[in-house]
Design a protein around this motif. Sequence first.
Motif, mmCIF file in Angstrom:
data_model
loop_
_atom_site.group_PDB
_atom_site.id
_atom_site.type_symbol
_atom_site.label_atom_id
_atom_site.label_comp_id
_atom_site.label_asym_id
_atom_site.label_seq_id
_atom_site.Cartn_x
_atom_site.Cartn_y
_atom_site.Cartn_z
ATOM 1 N N LEU A 1 0.857 -1.182 0.000
ATOM 2 C CA LEU A 1 0.000 0.000 0.000
ATOM 3 C C LEU A 1 0.897 1.238 0.000
ATOM 4 O O LEU A 1 1.900 1.276 0.720
ATOM 5 C CB LEU A 1 -0.881 -0.018 1.256
ATOM 6 N N THR A 2 0.548 2.223 -0.801
ATOM 7 C CA THR A 2 1.335 3.451 -0.865
ATOM 8 C C THR A 2 0.421 4.626 -1.180
ATOM 9 O O THR A 2 -0.663 4.446 -1.731
ATOM 10 C CB THR A 2 2.460 3.346 -1.914
ATOM 11 N N ARG A 3 0.885 5.814 -0.816
ATOM 12 C CA ARG A 3 0.129 7.010 -1.181
ATOM 13 C C ARG A 3 0.521 7.505 -2.564
ATOM 14 O O ARG A 3 -0.152 8.333 -3.136
ATOM 15 C CB ARG A 3 0.361 8.120 -0.154
ATOM 16 N N SER A 4 1.627 7.006 -3.098
ATOM 17 C CA SER A 4 2.147 7.482 -4.374
ATOM 18 C C SER A 4 2.099 6.368 -5.409
ATOM 19 O O SER A 4 2.538 5.251 -5.140
ATOM 20 C CB SER A 4 3.593 7.944 -4.176
ATOM 21 N N ILE A 5 1.597 6.676 -6.617
ATOM 22 C CA ILE A 5 1.583 5.651 -7.662
ATOM 23 C C ILE A 5 2.719 5.846 -8.655
ATOM 24 O O ILE A 5 2.816 5.144 -9.630
ATOM 25 C CB ILE A 5 0.230 5.586 -8.410
ATOM 26 N N ASP A 6 3.628 6.809 -8.402
ATOM 27 C CA ASP A 6 4.732 7.009 -9.323
ATOM 28 C C ASP A 6 5.919 6.109 -9.000
ATOM 29 O O ASP A 6 7.006 6.295 -9.499
ATOM 30 C CB ASP A 6 5.158 8.479 -9.386
ATOM 31 N N LEU A 7 5.705 5.100 -8.178
ATOM 32 C CA LEU A 7 6.743 4.118 -7.910
ATOM 33 C C LEU A 7 6.764 3.117 -9.053
ATOM 34 O O LEU A 7 5.757 2.901 -9.726
ATOM 35 C CB LEU A 7 6.477 3.419 -6.576
ATOM 36 N N ASP A 8 7.910 2.520 -9.278
ATOM 37 C CA ASP A 8 8.082 1.627 -10.430
ATOM 38 C C ASP A 8 7.638 0.205 -10.089
ATOM 39 O O ASP A 8 8.456 -0.674 -9.847
ATOM 40 C CB ASP A 8 9.544 1.644 -10.870
ATOM 41 N N ALA A 9 6.337 -0.010 -10.072
ATOM 42 C CA ALA A 9 5.767 -1.334 -9.809
ATOM 43 C C ALA A 9 4.354 -1.362 -10.392
ATOM 44 O O ALA A 9 3.696 -0.323 -10.468
ATOM 45 C CB ALA A 9 5.728 -1.622 -8.310
ATOM 46 N N PRO A 10 3.886 -2.521 -10.795
ATOM 47 C CA PRO A 10 2.523 -2.619 -11.342
ATOM 48 C C PRO A 10 1.466 -2.226 -10.298
ATOM 49 O O PRO A 10 1.555 -2.619 -9.134
ATOM 50 C CB PRO A 10 2.389 -4.095 -11.703
ATOM 51 N N VAL A 11 0.491 -1.446 -10.741
ATOM 52 C CA VAL A 11 -0.590 -0.978 -9.867
ATOM 53 C C VAL A 11 -1.755 -1.953 -9.951
ATOM 54 O O VAL A 11 -2.255 -2.238 -11.042
ATOM 55 C CB VAL A 11 -1.040 0.443 -10.269
ATOM 56 N N ILE A 12 -2.193 -2.456 -8.798
ATOM 57 C CA ILE A 12 -3.353 -3.349 -8.741
ATOM 58 C C ILE A 12 -4.628 -2.522 -8.752
ATOM 59 O O ILE A 12 -5.572 -2.794 -9.475
ATOM 60 C CB ILE A 12 -3.311 -4.228 -7.480
ATOM 61 N N VAL A 13 -4.644 -1.493 -7.919
ATOM 62 C CA VAL A 13 -5.808 -0.621 -7.801
ATOM 63 C C VAL A 13 -5.318 0.723 -7.254
ATOM 64 O O VAL A 13 -4.349 0.771 -6.495
ATOM 65 C CB VAL A 13 -6.903 -1.267 -6.906
ATOM 66 N N SER A 14 -5.976 1.802 -7.663
ATOM 67 C CA SER A 14 -5.596 3.120 -7.141
ATOM 68 C C SER A 14 -6.846 3.973 -6.959
ATOM 69 O O SER A 14 -7.897 3.680 -7.528
ATOM 70 C CB SER A 14 -4.610 3.807 -8.081
ATOM 71 N N GLY A 15 -6.711 5.009 -6.152
ATOM 72 C CA GLY A 15 -7.818 5.921 -5.893
ATOM 73 C C GLY A 15 -8.110 6.043 -4.417
ATOM 74 O O GLY A 15 -7.215 5.896 -3.577
ATOM 75 N N ALA A 16 -9.375 6.294 -4.105
ATOM 76 C CA ALA A 16 -9.813 6.407 -2.712
ATOM 77 C C ALA A 16 -10.337 5.045 -2.263
ATOM 78 O O ALA A 16 -11.114 4.412 -2.981
ATOM 79 C CB ALA A 16 -10.908 7.458 -2.582
ATOM 80 N N PHE A 17 -9.884 4.589 -1.100
ATOM 81 C CA PHE A 17 -10.234 3.271 -0.584
ATOM 82 C C PHE A 17 -10.842 3.365 0.803
ATOM 83 O O PHE A 17 -10.709 4.360 1.493
ATOM 84 C CB PHE A 17 -8.984 2.384 -0.402
ATOM 85 N N ILE A 18 -11.409 2.244 1.191
ATOM 86 C CA ILE A 18 -11.761 1.998 2.586
ATOM 87 C C ILE A 18 -10.868 0.845 3.037
ATOM 88 O O ILE A 18 -10.835 -0.206 2.399
ATOM 89 C CB ILE A 18 -13.251 1.595 2.763
ATOM 90 N N ILE A 19 -10.133 1.066 4.097
ATOM 91 C CA ILE A 19 -9.301 0.020 4.676
ATOM 92 C C ILE A 19 -10.102 -0.606 5.812
ATOM 93 O O ILE A 19 -10.562 0.086 6.715
ATOM 94 C CB ILE A 19 -7.970 0.577 5.234
ATOM 95 N N ARG A 20 -10.302 -1.904 5.736
ATOM 96 C CA ARG A 20 -10.982 -2.639 6.808
ATOM 97 C C ARG A 20 -10.007 -3.657 7.380
ATOM 98 O O ARG A 20 -8.966 -3.951 6.771
ATOM 99 C CB ARG A 20 -12.228 -3.329 6.275
#
Length: 172
Positions: A29-48
């Motif tokens: 989990l990260t706040r930044s998507i500019d890291l060099d790794a495939p993105v599974i999902v991005s945006g606003a989430f709910i963490i449970r």
Amino acid sequence: MPGRNIPEQQPIGDEFSGAVLQVGASQLLTRSIDLDAPVIVSGAFIIRYGVCFLGRSHLSLVPGLVALEYGEMLTGEDAWTFIFKRSNLHPRSDVLGRRSDGEADMVPVKQFDLSLPPDVLVYTSAEATLPAARPVALITDSADDIPERLLHYLPVYASIAEWQTENTHDGT
């Protein structure tokens, strides 16, 4: 005596904006998507947070409601606190919620392994019943504005490289 109203399930959750990255066999989990790794999902989430089953640690239950054996019912923070702080006093209490595989379930509290940390599960919305991801760490250089519970249950690393150095056994 009239029937008792059963409260609506209220699982705890924290809001988070960012991305879940796939790094080897693990999700981060990260706040930044500019890291060099495939993105599974991005945006606003709910963490449970899911309570792990005894003997089946790959499966957990996100509590929505606790029904104590003497009739009291707890939801939200009260239910979460009961499970981890007082459930040993009431082992016949039942926990209703959604398992990490998306199925609804009702489980006696004595079937949980409370010695394991809760699963951190990422949902795309508050209404979602199946988690989109199950991260094992948080990658961030600043813990500002990160929910306290998330910091408590996920290890934090400043970079993917730092995480990889400490977790070489995870297939990366």
